[in-house]
Design a protein around this motif. Structure first.
Motif, PDB file in Angstrom:
ATOM      1  N   SER A 180       0.863  -1.182   0.000  1.00 52.45           N
ATOM      2  CA  SER A 180       0.000   0.000   0.000  1.00 52.45           C
ATOM      3  C   SER A 180       0.895   1.227   0.000  1.00 52.45           C
ATOM      4  O   SER A 180       1.891   1.270   0.731  1.00 52.45           O
ATOM      5  CB  SER A 180      -0.870   0.004   1.265  1.00 52.45           C
ATOM      6  N   ASP A 232       0.084   4.056   1.174  1.00 56.85           N
ATOM      7  CA  ASP A 232      -0.323   4.978   2.252  1.00 56.85           C
ATOM      8  C   ASP A 232       0.823   5.268   3.223  1.00 56.85           C
ATOM      9  O   ASP A 232       0.860   6.315   3.864  1.00 56.85           O
ATOM     10  CB  ASP A 232      -1.473   4.370   3.064  1.00 56.85           C
ATOM     11  N   ARG A 245       4.995   7.719   5.346  1.00 57.52           N
ATOM     12  CA  ARG A 245       4.865   9.118   4.921  1.00 57.52           C
ATOM     13  C   ARG A 245       6.248   9.664   4.548  1.00 57.52           C
ATOM     14  O   ARG A 245       7.246   9.299   5.180  1.00 57.52           O
ATOM     15  CB  ARG A 245       4.363   9.961   6.095  1.00 57.52           C
ATOM     16  N   THR A 279      -1.392   8.388  -6.495  1.00 61.67           N
ATOM     17  CA  THR A 279      -1.375   7.056  -7.121  1.00 61.67           C
ATOM     18  C   THR A 279       0.046   6.771  -7.591  1.00 61.67           C
ATOM     19  O   THR A 279       0.843   7.702  -7.738  1.00 61.67           O
ATOM     20  CB  THR A 279      -2.295   6.986  -8.368  1.00 61.67           C
ATOM     21  N   ALA A 327      -3.563   5.584  -3.253  1.00 61.23           N
ATOM     22  CA  ALA A 327      -3.560   5.853  -1.806  1.00 61.23           C
ATOM     23  C   ALA A 327      -5.010   5.881  -1.349  1.00 61.23           C
ATOM     24  O   ALA A 327      -5.903   6.239  -2.130  1.00 61.23           O
ATOM     25  CB  ALA A 327      -2.921   7.216  -1.544  1.00 61.23           C
ATOM     26  N   ALA A 334      -4.580  10.151   1.890  1.00 61.27           N
ATOM     27  CA  ALA A 334      -4.159  11.226   0.977  1.00 61.27           C
ATOM     28  C   ALA A 334      -4.523  12.586   1.568  1.00 61.27           C
ATOM     29  O   ALA A 334      -3.700  13.516   1.582  1.00 61.27           O
ATOM     30  CB  ALA A 334      -4.813  11.033  -0.385  1.00 61.27           C
TER      31      ALA A 334
END
Ligand code: B12
Ligand code: SF4
Length: 501
Positions: free
Chosen positions: A160, A162, A165, A191, A214, A219
């Motif tokens: 993923s 996500d 960060r 994306t 994401a 996001a």
């Protein structure tokens, strides 16, 4: 472990229009921090060599990693790697990033011991295992690793996007990141990957044509954490899936986030999902790059763009209606004569949009690297920046650059024409009032950077590091062979409306 991550200098011919934060490097830094390491970062786009040397001396990293998304940066990175080895003997030096992934073994040879390894593919999945292996042994088992001993296991895709960060807080001089008048400007990724397969591009081959999104919540949460008022969305093609663009927009509305945005997309996606772009225009979408690439059907076919000229024209009309300023990209074929440059000048003057020109360049990792039958006239990494001709030009080289620069200058004058200057003056005053000088410098620098004699002279520089020779396959390289990451399961790559390949 103490890790120092370095991004090389900005490329000379793009620096006047933009300078953006190195999001890939920040994501790798985020993954290393999450794995418990101590991390510093230096971006030579906005810091200088003295800053880097001072940091190396003070921090004394045990590993130094360079981000190499751009081929043209490879010679600079090898030279710095040599200096690091002298300054910090025993320090593990490695390269990673988009472009170096396609020429890994060759770069290791050229670096002649100054670089210990190249990590091919996505860095987030490999950095933790690499740092542990440097300490505990077993480097040969790290995903994507290439060393003097050869290739290790293949690179691993993140499940993923996500997390992690990006470690934005590590970057100093953030106010120096900008794109056009969006000054200062941060970057974000919604994306990753591209489901199309244009022949001149390596975005699809790098990710094995996979496409990941994401989650809208992640996001929006990341967007909310960004301080800058302007944001560049780095996705190869924004809002391919209307429902994804809408879901992020809904989160932004809910959180009342107000920023100005710049993104890249395709004409067919803009036409298919106009409602989404309209919603984003209300949220602050101001600019978009549209890769039109060619003005005729033959060129569009050759680049396998899978978009017609009619769609391109309709897309421009749609963007104008939405009040979004478009920057069009056109590919200059070195086989052009003066008439073809003239057609482009006339086109550029006939539309209100910003027109960018890039020179057709076969890059390792693209299909044309294998099929382009014209032989390379140079293998100097520094000239592979899509502002130089690396295959034979039909016009004598000096005339080719004279036509190219003349065309760029006509386009530039158009933007700086009376009406544009009034608009630009307002923007300039606003930015200067906030202490932002990047946009002002950009307007100033055009004539000194775009200069045909300088471009010809670039070809005469002594060459120390050269690209490997392409292997010509004549009628098209096997697709799977081009992929850097293995193609993931079918459900992960469905992107709706995109060709299935
Ligand atoms: C966004 C983008 C830009 C942005 C932002 C650039 C920036 N400062 O980051 C802008 C618009 C400014 C830009 C400009 C240009 N770009 Co650009 N860009 C992209 C794009 C679409 C996405 C890059 C990105 O941010 N991805 C998201 C992040 C998270 O991924 P990432 O950076 O790739 O990082 C991952 C891995 O590469 C790796 N990694 C990265 N760094 C490191 C470091 C270490 C140590 C390790 C282990 C791993 C690692 O791990 C990261 C996480 O998975 C790529 C295509 C693509 N899909 O990759 C083209 C691409 C990189 N660009 C390309 C080009 C040609 C250009 C320009 C030269 C174009 C021009 N007209 O002048 C300029 C030059 C810019 C410059 N440096 O001066 C080419 C590169 C060609 C080449 N072989 O050199 C690409 C591949 C597109 C293509 N057509 O094929 N670009
Ligand atoms: S649509 Fe854009 S990112 Fe995708 S393959 Fe074509 S040029 Fe590359």
């Amino acid at each position: 472990m103490r890790l120092m991550l370095v991004h090389p200098s900005a490329l000379m011919y793009s620096e006047i229009f933009l300078r953006l934060e190195p999001l890939g490097l920040e994501r790798v830094a985020g993954a290393a921090l999450a794995a418990g390491h101590e991390v510093r970062a230096v971006d030579l786009q906005v810091s200088n060599r003295r800053d880097l040397d001072r940091d190396l001396a003070q921090f004394r990293p045990e590993a130094v990693g360079f981000s190499l998304n751009y081929l043209a940066n490879i010679p600079e990175a090898i030279d710095i790697a040599r200096d690091v080895k002298v300054m910090l003997p025993g320090c593990f030096v490695f390269f990673g990033g988009h472009s170096v992934s396609f020429v890994a073994s060759h770069v290791l040879e050229q670096a002649d011991g100054a670089v210990d390894a190249v990590l091919r593919g996505e860095g987030e999945t490999a950095i933790g295992p690499l740092l542990s292996a440097i300490r505990d042994g077993g480097i040969g088992g790290v995903p994507g690793i290439v060393t003097a001993d050869g290739l290790g296991p293949g690179p691993r895709l993140l499940d993923s996007i996500d997390a992690p960060r990006p470690a934005r807080h590590l970057m100093r001089n953030r106010r120096r990141y900008f794109i056009g008048e969006l000054d200062p400007c941060a970057s974000i990724e919604f994306t990753r990957g591209c489901p199309w397969d244009c022949s001149f591009c390596s975005a699809w081959t790098f990710y094995g044509r996979s496409y990941r999104k994401a989650s809208p919540e992640a996001a929006a949460a990341e967007l909310a954490s960004i301080d800058e008022p302007n944001v560049f969305i780095v996705d190869d093609v924004s809002f391919i899936r209307a429902e994804h663009g809408d879901a992020i927009a809904a989160q932004i509305e809910r959180r009342r986030i107000r920023k100005r945005y710049y993104l890249e997309t395709r004409s067919d996606v803009l036409l298919r999902n106009t409602d989404v772009f309209e919603r984003w225009a209300r949220l602050g979408l101001k600019y978009m790059f549209l890769g039109m690439e060619a003005l005729d059907a033959e060129g569009l076919d050759l680049y396998r763009k899978r978009v017609s000229q009619d769609e391109n024209i309709h897309a421009l009309e749609a963007a104008r209606k939405l009040g979004i300023m478009v920057a069009i990209n056109l590919i200059v074929d070195p086989a052009w004569d003066t008439d073809q440059f003239k057609v482009v000048r006339e086109f550029a003057l006939s539309v209100p949009e910003i027109v960018h020109l890039t020179v057709l360049t076969p890059y390792p990792g693209t299909e044309i690297w294998h099929t382009e039958s014209r032989r390379l006239t140079t293998r100097d990494y520094r000239l592979f920046d899509i502002q130089h001709a690396v295959v034979p030009t039909k016009l004598p080289l000096a005339e080719f650059y004279a036509e190219l620069v003349r065309t760029q200058a006509v386009i530039n004058r158009k933007h700086l024409g009376v009406a544009a200057v009034t608009g630009a003056a307002r923007v300039l005053a606003r930015n200067l009032a906030h202490g932002q000088t990047n946009f002002a410098r950009m307007l100033w620098k055009f004539n000194s950077v775009y200069n045909p004699s300088r471009q010809v002279a670039d070809h005469r520089r002594a060459v120390r590091y050269e690209l490997p020779l392409p292997v010509h396959s004549g009628n098209g390289a096997g697709r799977q062979l081009l992929y850097l990451h293995n193609r993931p399961p079918v459900h992960a790559r469905q992107a709706g409306g995109a060709p299935s390949g």
